[in-house]
Enzyme design. Structure first.
Site, mmCIF file in Angstrom:
data_model
loop_
_atom_site.group_PDB
_atom_site.id
_atom_site.type_symbol
_atom_site.label_atom_id
_atom_site.label_comp_id
_atom_site.label_asym_id
_atom_site.label_seq_id
_atom_site.Cartn_x
_atom_site.Cartn_y
_atom_site.Cartn_z
ATOM 1 C CE LYS A 1 0.730 -2.322 -5.123
ATOM 2 N NZ LYS A 1 0.794 -2.864 -3.757
ATOM 3 N N GLY B 1 5.858 -2.185 -2.465
ATOM 4 C CA GLY B 1 7.160 -1.563 -2.278
ATOM 5 C C GLY B 1 8.216 -2.504 -1.713
ATOM 6 N N GLY C 1 5.532 1.527 -0.005
ATOM 7 C CA GLY C 1 5.158 1.750 1.388
ATOM 8 C C GLY C 1 6.322 1.779 2.359
ATOM 9 C CG ASP D 1 -2.838 -2.852 -3.542
ATOM 10 O OD1 ASP D 1 -2.000 -3.447 -4.243
ATOM 11 O OD2 ASP D 1 -2.757 -2.767 -2.304
ATOM 12 C CE LYS E 1 -1.683 -6.268 -0.910
ATOM 13 N NZ LYS E 1 -1.005 -5.234 -1.694
HETATM 14 N N1 LIG Z 1 -5.164 -12.185 5.578
HETATM 15 C C1 LIG Z 1 -4.007 -11.618 5.167
HETATM 16 N N2 LIG Z 1 -3.214 -12.288 4.286
HETATM 17 C C2 LIG Z 1 -2.050 -11.748 3.863
HETATM 18 N N3 LIG Z 1 -1.583 -10.537 4.256
HETATM 19 C C3 LIG Z 1 -2.328 -9.825 5.115
HETATM 20 C C4 LIG Z 1 -3.580 -10.329 5.606
HETATM 21 N N4 LIG Z 1 -4.104 -9.403 6.454
HETATM 22 C C5 LIG Z 1 -3.236 -8.389 6.499
HETATM 23 N N5 LIG Z 1 -2.171 -8.602 5.704
HETATM 24 C C6 LIG Z 1 -1.056 -7.674 5.552
HETATM 25 O O1 LIG Z 1 -1.163 -6.956 4.341
HETATM 26 C C7 LIG Z 1 0.166 -6.676 3.882
HETATM 27 C C8 LIG Z 1 0.189 -6.248 2.428
HETATM 28 O O2 LIG Z 1 -0.239 -4.902 2.290
HETATM 29 P P1 LIG Z 1 0.785 -3.671 2.299
HETATM 30 O O3 LIG Z 1 0.030 -2.445 1.953
HETATM 31 O O4 LIG Z 1 1.557 -3.690 3.562
HETATM 32 O O5 LIG Z 1 1.823 -4.033 1.163
HETATM 33 P P2 LIG Z 1 1.744 -3.746 -0.404
HETATM 34 O O6 LIG Z 1 0.399 -3.203 -0.779
HETATM 35 O O7 LIG Z 1 2.175 -5.018 -1.072
HETATM 36 O O8 LIG Z 1 2.849 -2.661 -0.624
HETATM 37 P P3 LIG Z 1 2.652 -1.091 -1.011
HETATM 38 O O9 LIG Z 1 1.694 -0.543 -0.013
HETATM 39 O O10 LIG Z 1 4.053 -0.567 -0.923
HETATM 40 O O11 LIG Z 1 2.103 -1.026 -2.403
HETATM 41 C C9 LIG Z 1 0.890 -7.961 4.176
HETATM 42 O O12 LIG Z 1 2.274 -7.793 4.213
HETATM 43 C C10 LIG Z 1 0.304 -8.361 5.521
HETATM 44 O O13 LIG Z 1 1.064 -7.835 6.563
HETATM 45 MG MG LIG Z 2 -0.464 -1.443 0.167
#
Ligand SMILES: Nc1ncnc2c1ncn2[C@@H]1O[C@H](COP(=O)(O)OP(=O)(O)OP(=O)(O)O)[C@@H](O)[C@H]1O
Ligand SMILES: [Mg+2]
Length: 287
Positions: free
Chosen positions: A20, A23, A55, A183, A239
């Protein structure tokens, strides 16, 4: 075509790896090319299915239209106008560009959404009980149905040496479309495919603790505490819950890592990452 990609087409391995991409890894051309090369390297050794979010690009497009962004626990609250934007950005731009990039890197990718062949048959999430206890109407957010069958189409494509690239859109089977957290969809597909491995690639080297260090492993208790104490917030909540669902669904190796670190996707065991060993299935809002 590089030798690795040619080999992948001739002899797709048995092991199945769902990757996965967040974005943020896909919106900039140079980064996207790096991810595409990593997909091809992984596909030379295993059968690979890609699922992607988008995202940041969705956020930018919403801002362009003056539509406010609202999320809860990292899940996007999706009204009709937001859904239109999500469809256009995810199924259109983000998916097509990644498919093209994988092709340019020597692989053969096929772009799909969860709507194709009913890959993501969902029910409306509707009233969602957030981790802070409040109730929120998520609008057009879909949750994969637990009764979803084996995604044969993806297996056929990987068997033929292609890399399916799935945008996280679902349908309820009655023609209505839904935004699905990427996710959540990746975890659901990984479990239904019987995948050996789920790698959730983003832009942090795993789940970070309060000092910013990567937590090497997250079991059921640690997962509950991370969410309860607010150490995991926003997108990380979705996630972690998704990774737990994949583990509970039988996926042996579930990792959250930084997709930009070289070799991380091809050989996730070597990369700095958080291994999610949580398995306990507690039904909450269907997740
Ligand atoms: N404990 C943590 N460790 C790491 N990241 C964290 C934590 N808590 C919150 N986050 C946030 O979660 C974000 C990842 O989730 P986000 O939904 O923003 O991105 P993604 O799922 O990778 O992308 P998309 O939603 O496009 O699929 C990180 O960039 C960070 O800002
Ligand atoms: Mg996300």
């Amino acid at each position: 075509m590089p030798a690795t990609a040619a080999a992948a087409r001739r002899r797709p391995g048995k092991s199945l790896h769902v990757i996965k991409f967040g974005g943020e890894l896909l919106d900039e051309p140079r980064r996207r090319r790096q991810m595409a090369r990593a997909v091809c390297a992984a596909a030379a050794r295993q059968r690979v299915v890609v699922v992607h979010g988008g995202g940041r690009e969705v956020d930018a497009e919403l801002a362009r239209f003056g539509i406010p962004k609202r999320t809860v626990d990292g899940v996007r609250i999706t009204d009709a106008a937001t859904l239109d934007v999500v469809l256009g950005v995810l199924a259109g731009r983000v998916n097509t560009r990644l498919v093209a990039a994988i092709g340019a890197a020597g692989g053969s990718a096929v772009g799909l959404t969860g709507v194709d062949a009913g890959l993501a048959t969902v029910s409306a999430a509707r009233r969602y009980r957030a981790t802070d206890g409040t109730h929120v109407d998520l609008g057009f957010v879909g949750l994969p149905k637990r009764t979803g069958g084996r995604p044969e189409l993806l297996l056929d494509l990987t068997q033929a040496g292609h890399v399916p690239v799935v945008a996280s859109i679902g349908t309820d089977g009655r023609g209505r479309l839904f935004n699905v957290n990427a996710d959540t969809l990746a975890a659901d597909l990984a479990a239904r495919l019987g995948a050996d491995r789920l790698t959730v690639a983003g832009t942090t080297p795993g789940v970070l603790d309060e000092t910013g260090a990567t937590i090497p492993a997250v079991d059921d208790d640690r997962l509950e505490r991370l969410i309860r104490d607010g150490q995991a917030s926003a997108g990380m909540i979705a996630k972690l819950l998704a990774c737990r669902a994949a583990g509970g669904g039988g996926v042996a190796e579930v990792r959250i890592l930084d997709g930009r670190r070289s070799g991380a996707l091809d050989d996730p065991g070597q990369a700095e990452a958080t291994r999610v060993t949580a398995r306990r299935q507690r039904r909450r809002n269907g997740r």
